[in-house]
Design a protein around this motif. Structure first.
Motif, PDB file in Angstrom:
ATOM      1  N   GLY A  26       0.821  -1.209   0.000  1.00  0.00           N
ATOM      2  CA  GLY A  26       0.000   0.000   0.000  1.00  0.00           C
ATOM      3  C   GLY A  26       0.852   1.254   0.000  1.00  0.00           C
ATOM      4  N   ALA A  27       0.367   2.268  -0.685  1.00  0.00           N
ATOM      5  CA  ALA A  27       1.099   3.538  -0.776  1.00  0.00           C
ATOM      6  C   ALA A  27       1.120   4.250   0.567  1.00  0.00           C
ATOM      7  CB  ALA A  27       0.455   4.436  -1.825  1.00  0.00           C
ATOM      8  N   SER A  28       2.193   4.998   0.825  1.00  0.00           N
ATOM      9  CA  SER A  28       2.290   5.828   2.024  1.00  0.00           C
ATOM     10  C   SER A  28       1.281   6.964   1.951  1.00  0.00           C
ATOM     11  CB  SER A  28       3.695   6.409   2.167  1.00  0.00           C
ATOM     12  OG  SER A  28       4.646   5.370   2.203  1.00  0.00           O
ATOM     13  N   LYS A  29       1.095   7.509   0.734  1.00  0.00           N
ATOM     14  CA  LYS A  29       0.094   8.553   0.532  1.00  0.00           C
ATOM     15  C   LYS A  29      -0.258   8.645  -0.949  1.00  0.00           C
ATOM     16  CE  LYS A  29       3.147  12.539  -0.003  1.00  0.00           C
ATOM     17  NZ  LYS A  29       3.456  13.881   0.409  1.00  0.00           N
ATOM     18  N   CYS A  30      -1.490   9.028  -1.210  1.00  0.00           N
ATOM     19  CA  CYS A  30      -1.959   9.277  -2.575  1.00  0.00           C
ATOM     20  C   CYS A  30      -2.692  10.607  -2.581  1.00  0.00           C
ATOM     21  CB  CYS A  30      -2.905   8.177  -3.056  1.00  0.00           C
ATOM     22  SG  CYS A  30      -2.103   6.621  -3.438  1.00  0.00           S
ATOM     23  N   GLU A  31      -2.483  11.356  -3.656  1.00  0.00           N
ATOM     24  CA  GLU A  31      -3.130  12.649  -3.828  1.00  0.00           C
ATOM     25  C   GLU A  31      -3.939  12.615  -5.110  1.00  0.00           C
ATOM     26  OE1 GLU A  31      -1.430  16.921  -3.419  1.00  0.00           O
ATOM     27  OE2 GLU A  31       0.212  15.509  -2.988  1.00  0.00           O
ATOM     28  N   GLU A  32      -5.251  12.783  -4.984  1.00  0.00           N
ATOM     29  CA  GLU A  32      -6.134  12.839  -6.149  1.00  0.00           C
ATOM     30  C   GLU A  32      -6.053  14.233  -6.748  1.00  0.00           C
ATOM     31  OE1 GLU A  32      -8.356  10.402  -7.314  1.00  0.00           O
ATOM     32  OE2 GLU A  32      -7.622   8.929  -5.869  1.00  0.00           O
ATOM     33  N   LYS A  33      -5.750  14.298  -8.025  1.00  0.00           N
ATOM     34  CA  LYS A  33      -5.725  15.563  -8.755  1.00  0.00           C
ATOM     35  C   LYS A  33      -6.898  15.551  -9.732  1.00  0.00           C
ATOM     36  CE  LYS A  33      -1.580  16.621  -7.107  1.00  0.00           C
ATOM     37  NZ  LYS A  33      -0.835  17.805  -6.924  1.00  0.00           N
ATOM     38  N   THR A  34      -7.043  16.593 -10.534  1.00  0.00           N
ATOM     39  CA  THR A  34      -8.151  16.672 -11.478  1.00  0.00           C
ATOM     40  C   THR A  34      -8.095  15.552 -12.513  1.00  0.00           C
ATOM     41  OG1 THR A  34      -8.210  19.062 -11.214  1.00  0.00           O
ATOM     42  CG2 THR A  34      -9.330  18.163 -13.137  1.00  0.00           C
ATOM     43  N   MET A  35      -6.942  15.324 -13.116  1.00  0.00           N
ATOM     44  CA  MET A  35      -6.831  14.363 -14.203  1.00  0.00           C
ATOM     45  C   MET A  35      -5.984  13.143 -13.866  1.00  0.00           C
ATOM     46  SD  MET A  35      -8.594  15.790 -16.643  1.00  0.00           S
ATOM     47  CE  MET A  35      -8.078  15.079 -18.172  1.00  0.00           C
ATOM     48  N   HIS A  36      -5.391  13.122 -12.665  1.00  0.00           N
ATOM     49  CA  HIS A  36      -4.497  12.018 -12.316  1.00  0.00           C
ATOM     50  C   HIS A  36      -4.407  11.841 -10.801  1.00  0.00           C
ATOM     51  CE1 HIS A  36      -1.890  15.572 -12.114  1.00  0.00           C
ATOM     52  NE2 HIS A  36      -1.158  14.883 -11.258  1.00  0.00           N
ATOM     53  N   THR A  37      -3.745  10.765 -10.400  1.00  0.00           N
ATOM     54  CA  THR A  37      -3.487  10.488  -8.987  1.00  0.00           C
ATOM     55  C   THR A  37      -1.987  10.272  -8.807  1.00  0.00           C
ATOM     56  OG1 THR A  37      -5.634   9.404  -8.752  1.00  0.00           O
ATOM     57  CG2 THR A  37      -3.997   8.934  -7.058  1.00  0.00           C
ATOM     58  N   ASP A  38      -1.390  10.974  -7.843  1.00  0.00           N
ATOM     59  CA  ASP A  38       0.021  10.803  -7.507  1.00  0.00           C
ATOM     60  C   ASP A  38       0.119  10.002  -6.210  1.00  0.00           C
ATOM     61  OD1 ASP A  38       1.016  12.338  -9.641  1.00  0.00           O
ATOM     62  OD2 ASP A  38       0.754  14.198  -8.520  1.00  0.00           O
ATOM     63  N   CYS A  39       0.845   8.890  -6.244  1.00  0.00           N
ATOM     64  CA  CYS A  39       1.042   8.066  -5.047  1.00  0.00           C
ATOM     65  C   CYS A  39       2.523   7.954  -4.728  1.00  0.00           C
ATOM     66  CB  CYS A  39       0.456   6.671  -5.252  1.00  0.00           C
ATOM     67  SG  CYS A  39      -1.339   6.652  -5.413  1.00  0.00           S
ATOM     68  N   THR A  40       2.826   7.916  -3.442  1.00  0.00           N
ATOM     69  CA  THR A  40       4.205   7.809  -2.971  1.00  0.00           C
ATOM     70  C   THR A  40       4.329   6.633  -2.024  1.00  0.00           C
ATOM     71  OG1 THR A  40       4.465  10.209  -3.112  1.00  0.00           O
ATOM     72  CG2 THR A  40       6.079   9.024  -1.783  1.00  0.00           C
ATOM     73  N   TRP A  41       5.380   5.863  -2.213  1.00  0.00           N
ATOM     74  CA  TRP A  41       5.759   4.782  -1.305  1.00  0.00           C
ATOM     75  C   TRP A  41       7.084   5.188  -0.694  1.00  0.00           C
ATOM     76  CZ3 TRP A  41       2.938   4.116  -5.592  1.00  0.00           C
ATOM     77  CH2 TRP A  41       1.860   3.231  -5.558  1.00  0.00           C
ATOM     78  N   GLY A  42       7.214   5.109   0.637  1.00  0.00           N
ATOM     79  CA  GLY A  42       8.460   5.462   1.306  1.00  0.00           C
ATOM     80  C   GLY A  42       8.347   6.776   2.046  1.00  0.00           C
ATOM     81  N   ASN A  43       9.491   7.452   2.211  1.00  0.00           N
ATOM     82  CA  ASN A  43       9.545   8.699   2.972  1.00  0.00           C
ATOM     83  C   ASN A  43      10.207   9.794   2.138  1.00  0.00           C
ATOM     84  OD1 ASN A  43      12.420   8.351   3.233  1.00  0.00           O
ATOM     85  ND2 ASN A  43      12.018   6.881   4.869  1.00  0.00           N
ATOM     86  N   ASP A  44      10.530  10.916   2.760  1.00  0.00           N
ATOM     87  CA  ASP A  44      11.104  12.045   2.017  1.00  0.00           C
ATOM     88  C   ASP A  44      12.472  11.740   1.413  1.00  0.00           C
ATOM     89  OD1 ASP A  44       8.918  13.667   2.442  1.00  0.00           O
ATOM     90  OD2 ASP A  44       9.754  14.623   4.227  1.00  0.00           O
ATOM     91  N   SER A  45      13.265  10.892   2.066  1.00  0.00           N
ATOM     92  CA  SER A  45      14.626  10.646   1.575  1.00  0.00           C
ATOM     93  C   SER A  45      14.730   9.426   0.662  1.00  0.00           C
ATOM     94  CB  SER A  45      15.598  10.504   2.755  1.00  0.00           C
ATOM     95  OG  SER A  45      15.221   9.405   3.559  1.00  0.00           O
ATOM     96  N   THR A  46      13.849   8.456   0.833  1.00  0.00           N
ATOM     97  CA  THR A  46      13.872   7.240   0.022  1.00  0.00           C
ATOM     98  C   THR A  46      12.440   6.929  -0.390  1.00  0.00           C
ATOM     99  OG1 THR A  46      15.737   6.393   1.316  1.00  0.00           O
ATOM    100  CG2 THR A  46      14.544   4.809  -0.043  1.00  0.00           C
ATOM    101  N   ASN A  47      12.151   7.056  -1.687  1.00  0.00           N
ATOM    102  CA  ASN A  47      10.774   6.812  -2.089  1.00  0.00           C
ATOM    103  C   ASN A  47      10.652   6.441  -3.558  1.00  0.00           C
ATOM    104  OD1 ASN A  47      10.453   9.286  -3.734  1.00  0.00           O
ATOM    105  ND2 ASN A  47      10.606  10.338  -1.785  1.00  0.00           N
ATOM    106  N   ILE A  48       9.464   5.978  -3.868  1.00  0.00           N
ATOM    107  CA  ILE A  48       9.053   5.727  -5.246  1.00  0.00           C
ATOM    108  C   ILE A  48       7.751   6.489  -5.431  1.00  0.00           C
ATOM    109  CG2 ILE A  48       8.234   3.999  -6.897  1.00  0.00           C
ATOM    110  CD1 ILE A  48      10.043   1.949  -5.438  1.00  0.00           C
TER     111      ILE A  48
END
Length: 82
Positions: free
Chosen positions: A43-65
């Motif tokens: 599961g993603a650490s966080k996801c942000e829904e935008k108007t046309m897309h979704t940005d998801c991040t796995w990890g933290n500020d220094s190490t992530n995808i």
């Protein structure tokens, strides 16, 4: 002292189990759906829904995808610190 050692051991265990690795990053491909990416990274650490897309991040500020999904499919992805 004993609490400190237990805490350190727990943190090392969590870090060692992280799926945010270069090997897993290389498994991500444009066109995969979110379920396929979650099968690789969990599961993603966080996801942000935008108007046309979704940005998801796995990890933290220094190490992530970071992965961008459009229409539920991977369109862009990047890594930091792997």
């Amino acid at each position: 002292m004993k609490k400190l050692l237990i805490t350190a051991a727990a943190l090392l265990t969590l870090t060692a189990c992280s799926k945010v690795t270069l090997e897993n990053y290389e498994k991500i491909k444009v066109g995969q759906n979110k379920e396929e990416v979650e099968a690789i990274l969990g599961g993603a650490s966080k996801c942000e829904e935008k108007t046309m897309h979704t940005d998801c991040t796995w990890g933290n500020d220094s190490t992530n995808i970071k992965v961008t999904f459009v229409g539920g499919k991977v369109t862009l992805y990047s890594e930091k610190g792997l």
